[in-house]
Design an enzyme around this catalytic site. Structure first.
Site: not given
Ligand code: FAD
Ligand code: FAD
Lengths: 387, 387
Positions: B135, B248-249, B274, B285, B342, B344, B369
């Site tokens: 819960a 908290e919120r 970059r 743009q 994105q 980056h 929260g």
């Molecule tokens: C990293 C992390 C840190 C946290 N830290 C703390 C902490 O310090 N102390 C603490 O007490 N708790 C903590 N929590 C717990 C957190 O507050 C709960 O996860 C959160 O309140 C949701 O509860 P649940 O996970 O049981 O989801 P559930 O209550 O099971 O909900 C599941 C889904 O159903 C939705 N839902 C539930 N009721 C409704 C409704 N009436 N109408 C529509 N949708 C609904 C929810 O929005 C959610 O999408 C933490 C959680 C995380 C992940």
């Molecule tokens: C987990 C992971 C796995 C990968 N695996 C491979 C792999 O196996 N082999 C490989 O070769 N590469 C791999 N890549 C690299 C990946 O293809 C590049 O990161 C990607 O093509 C973007 O290049 P960049 O990171 O240099 O970003 P940049 O080119 O520097 O772009 C930065 C930002 O500018 C935007 N941008 C760039 N040009 C334009 C334009 N003309 N107009 C508008 N926006 C633009 C981009 O969309 C992006 O948001 C991997 C990357 C990751 C994170």
């Protein structure tokens, strides 16, 4: 909606994949891969043995010979992603969609003979290194270069973000072999593990895909023999990349649809099981609305992907089509997975849950394989006839 | 837009916080916290010494006595989050917004004397345990219960997702002390580290906030002396939670705005630095449009948060106001951070980059929260006068 693109062969193959998943994927295996930061070789060899990788390797080289029928690869992705093993699906994808095709489509006879049989078994794993630290989107802005010398090339430079880069035995590497940035100034070289001066450097720590290595590579005066020039022709590298990018992009689209489907299935199951305020989470109206959104979006994704798969099979999937599929499907994937995480409440943030892994994996789908901005730019230019 | 809510005292305090950040936050420190899965005690003690925690502890108990002026806490969050140390900001937040207030506002004189001085120094760290494994949203659905015995209570049950749960010395714990789920069936007990039967169990592996522990707690026949009943009155626990939840919120809303601001600043710097295709990324743009969206959204967040901070100061921030701020600000944060990642490119996916950390941290802001669905439900009910 029901999909209708699969034939008997695909469904038979699906059973085989399901069997592999049952034997090799478990929470324990996923955690082992995550901890190691890579898929262990034994699993890749088992995948080779079971016929899950090397699908496009021609039969004469020991593969399945399913060159233009990407539906088999789609089955692999669906089942592996549904099992929660996104990293394994990624590793399979690099081998089959980013490495093998350069040899199958563009390798010389000797290159095919040397590499393909062992790539089909998983004894040789490949990678594709295009991105330089200083140039990703702007591929022709790379600085990594190879100087012609007697009998081969001397390679210098660095690559980054290379998927499977630290585990690969052979890396298809995009390099400058000419001056300036004209399309014919680039070539693809096969760089082999253990070559002197080739460092398969440090693994990068990523947001997701924890069980799949992404590495920095560096090249210091690495001698690459002439026989390792893809296709044996210099100056073809940029065109060769352009030829394979549609497949790479289609494959990301497929992974996106498979992940959306998995997220939907996990979330339906979770919200029907979990209760709050005396009701199932699934019974709150908001939950049902979100699940409806997720389901319709996933259906639309499959309809689009399936059409693209058939177009690919008929060789009518254009570069722009593949780019559209890539950006559109990965944006939709992101929406679906975000809703899935949210409906899991706190558990959606915990990596033990497949939805959390799939979500962090998904974020890079919008970035790699050409960023979604580059995809839109490409498509937008075509639409308006820019330049 | 320029903000105008800070006075001289706040800006003087900001210098102090900046100085602390300069001395204690570095990439190395962040990586150390991530690897350990928690903030080390030495850093928390240094924060106590520098006056960065225990802000609302009254001066007579060694604190800063800034009870209703949340602007000082806002300054701490802004500066710590801007330094990339989201986990540290989180740990400060638990101490100051989730633990200390229960003692300051609701503790007995003895409880204040016993705990507050050491909470101001960081010698005693607190946590707040509301959520049971079964819960979360439905707080009154918890099963963790305390049976009255001579001189105290016997506590049994389990909590999960407890922030700072494995490092805390004292945990404000929400338990059932009555039958059914009427509001007066619950109490808050102080459970102390080392009490027999109290297990500050395993740390959960999360999507983000890697340097801040989140733990499962379990209680097996733990004896809690009467003096550890918050306020000394049984049956007040639910009302006591309700009283502190607005703070908290609000605090999550502030963290969201601080993260959006940081993401904007990092992304502007990155895209101006970059280059691709012979231009700065900032010159495309699309980049400028996204940066404009990020900037306007961040301005709007601050305008809203600043108004809420003043309302809190004047004791006019209602529970619904705080709920609105929480869900609205964290949804906007998510949009801003997603754009930041994105822009980056590949680097946005690598944990070394502050944008990647802040992004994975941000995802839980929409969940904890009180989930954003619970917030909307609360606000929506008030708007339409449901029940
Ligand atoms: C990293 C992390 C840190 C946290 N830290 C703390 C902490 O310090 N102390 C603490 O007490 N708790 C903590 N929590 C717990 C957190 O507050 C709960 O996860 C959160 O309140 C949701 O509860 P649940 O996970 O049981 O989801 P559930 O209550 O099971 O909900 C599941 C889904 O159903 C939705 N839902 C539930 N009721 C409704 C409704 N009436 N109408 C529509 N949708 C609904 C929810 O929005 C959610 O999408 C933490 C959680 C995380 C992940
Ligand atoms: C987990 C992971 C796995 C990968 N695996 C491979 C792999 O196996 N082999 C490989 O070769 N590469 C791999 N890549 C690299 C990946 O293809 C590049 O990161 C990607 O093509 C973007 O290049 P960049 O990171 O240099 O970003 P940049 O080119 O520097 O772009 C930065 C930002 O500018 C935007 N941008 C760039 N040009 C334009 C334009 N003309 N107009 C508008 N926006 C633009 C981009 O969309 C992006 O948001 C991997 C990357 C990751 C994170």
């Amino acid at each position: 909606m029901e999909r209708d693109i699969y034939e008997e062969d695909h469904e038979a193959f699906r059973d085989l994949v399901k069997d592999f998943v049952k034997r090799h994927v478990s929470n324990e295996a996923i955690e082992r891969w995550d901890a190691a930061g890579e898929i262990d070789r034994a699993t890749m060899l088992a995948a080779g043995e079971a016929g899950l990788i090397g699908l496009s390797v021609p039969e004469e080289f020991g593969g399945a010979g399913m060159l233009q029928d990407y539906r088999f690869r789609t089955v692999v992705m669906e089942e592996v992603i549904a099992s929660g093993a996104g990293s394994l699906a990624g590793a399979f994808g690099i081998q089959d969609d980013l490495a093998v095709p350069y040899l199958v489509h563009m390798g010389t006879q000797e290159q095919k003979e040397k590499w393909l049989p062992r790539m089909a078994t998983g004894e040789v794993l490949g990678a594709l290194a295009m991105t330089d630290p200083g140039a990703g989107s702007d591929l022709r802005g790379i600085k990594t270069n190879a100087k012609k010398v007697d009998g081969g090339y001397i390679l210098n430079g660095a690559k980054t973000f290379i998927s499977s880069g630290s585990t690969a035995d052979v890396v298809v590497t995009f390099v400058k072999t000419g001056e300036g940035n004209r399309p014919d100034a680039f070539s693809l070289l096969l760089v082999e593990k253990g070559m002197e001066g080739f460092d398969q450097g440090k693994k990068l720590s990523k947001m997701g895909f924890h069980g799949w290595d992404t590495a920095e590579l560096s090249f210091t005066d690495v001698f690459i023999p002439d026989e390792n020039l893809i296709s044996g022709k210099e100056g073809q590298g940029f065109i060769q990349l352009m030829l394979n990018l549609p497949l790479e992009r289609l494959s990301i689209g497929v992974a996106a649809a498979a992940a959306a489907q998995a997220a939907l299935d996990w979330t339906v199951a979770y919200t029907k099981d979990r209760e709050a305020f005396g009701e199932r989470i699934a019974d709150f109206q908001n939950t049902r609305f979100r699940l409806a959104d997720m389901a319709a979006t996933t259906d639309a994704m499959w309809a689009y992907i399936d059409r693209a798969l058939l177009a690919y099979k008929n060789s009518t999937l254009s570069a722009e089509d593949a780019a559209k599929v890539k950006f559109w499907a990965t944006e939709r994937e992101w929406e679906v997975l975000d809703m899935g995480v949210q409906l899991h409440g706190g558990y959606g943030y915990i990596m033990e849950y497949p939805i959390a892994r799939a979500f962090t994996d998904a974020r890079v789908h919008r970035i790699y394989g050409g960023t979604n901005e580059i995809m839109r730019d490409l498509v937008g230019r075509q639409i308006v006839g820019k330049r």
